[in-house]
Write a protein that holds these residues in place. Sequence first.
Motif, PDB file in Angstrom:
ATOM      1  N   UNK A  21      32.983   0.748   5.309  1.00  0.00           N
ATOM      2  CA  UNK A  21      32.250   0.662   4.051  1.00  0.00           C
ATOM      3  C   UNK A  21      33.107  -0.001   2.973  1.00  0.00           C
ATOM      4  N   UNK A  22      34.394   0.303   2.975  1.00  0.00           N
ATOM      5  CA  UNK A  22      35.302  -0.325   2.006  1.00  0.00           C
ATOM      6  C   UNK A  22      35.372  -1.828   2.220  1.00  0.00           C
ATOM      7  N   UNK A  23      35.512  -2.250   3.470  1.00  0.00           N
ATOM      8  CA  UNK A  23      35.613  -3.679   3.770  1.00  0.00           C
ATOM      9  C   UNK A  23      34.328  -4.416   3.414  1.00  0.00           C
ATOM     10  N   UNK A  24      33.192  -3.903   3.872  1.00  0.00           N
ATOM     11  CA  UNK A  24      31.935  -4.621   3.663  1.00  0.00           C
ATOM     12  C   UNK A  24      31.530  -4.656   2.197  1.00  0.00           C
ATOM     13  N   UNK A  25      31.673  -3.534   1.504  1.00  0.00           N
ATOM     14  CA  UNK A  25      31.351  -3.533   0.078  1.00  0.00           C
ATOM     15  C   UNK A  25      32.353  -4.368  -0.699  1.00  0.00           C
ATOM     16  N   UNK A  26      33.615  -4.326  -0.281  1.00  0.00           N
ATOM     17  CA  UNK A  26      34.625  -5.138  -0.950  1.00  0.00           C
ATOM     18  C   UNK A  26      34.342  -6.621  -0.817  1.00  0.00           C
ATOM     19  N   UNK A  27      33.979  -7.049   0.393  1.00  0.00           N
ATOM     20  CA  UNK A  27      33.640  -8.456   0.614  1.00  0.00           C
ATOM     21  C   UNK A  27      32.436  -8.857  -0.238  1.00  0.00           C
ATOM     22  N   UNK A  28      31.483  -7.945  -0.355  1.00  0.00           N
ATOM     23  CA  UNK A  28      30.250  -8.245  -1.096  1.00  0.00           C
ATOM     24  C   UNK A  28      30.488  -8.359  -2.600  1.00  0.00           C
ATOM     25  N   UNK A  29      31.340  -7.483  -3.149  1.00  0.00           N
ATOM     26  CA  UNK A  29      31.451  -7.401  -4.599  1.00  0.00           C
ATOM     27  C   UNK A  29      32.800  -7.865  -5.164  1.00  0.00           C
TER      28      UNK A  29
END
Length: 228
Positions: free
Chosen positions: A139-147
């Motif tokens: 969740x950290x990686x995917x949300x980080x990439x997104x935002x």
Amino acid sequence: MNTFDLPRRLAAEALGTGILVATVVGSGIMAETLTKDVALALLCNTLPTGAILVVLITVLGPISGAHFNPAVTLVFAGKRELHLNEAALYIIAQIAGGAIGTVVAHLMFAHPLIDLSMKARTGGAQWFAEAVAAFGLITTILAGIRFQRVAVPWLVGLYITAAYWFTASTSFANPAVAIARSLTNSFSGIRPVDLPGFILAELCGAIAGMLLMNWLLGRADMRERMPA
């Protein structure tokens, strides 16, 4: 689009995973050497791990994506951002690099090259902790990439630093690292017999994280496509 060819990407994945494991194992051996206080030893193991993740993701991310983790690679394959055959090669490179990282750490501290761990890490609480750790990492990686793509190295490093302390398993969250840590009978080790439970939990947590973020971030994408 990635401009680096597959051999260079595989080399980056092997190198990154190897340095990560050498840091985890080496700092664990150093901690055992310097103190008998388990809490202090864990802190000595935690800080270098979080720090090296920031460095590795920053410098190798532009080459391979800086997965260094089969669970992360499988998530990106599941999102169709990485071909399955390339994902398989990534995973092989990660596992091989991790094993070499353990050997490097042992060489630096004059330990046997391979010293299978006898440290028990098993049971429902440990497995659940690993699922939570992997879930949070994805969740950290995917949300980080997104935002906040440029902040991803720091987000991952800080997340793993925190997860060392809030999970009962000390947050392996990585099948390749777990395998490599089974090759060291030191502070950071795990018995080979305990690996299946850890790896299965990590993969389940990663998949759960991917499914949640696909839904959560997908809704945001849909709103952005709606006309004003």
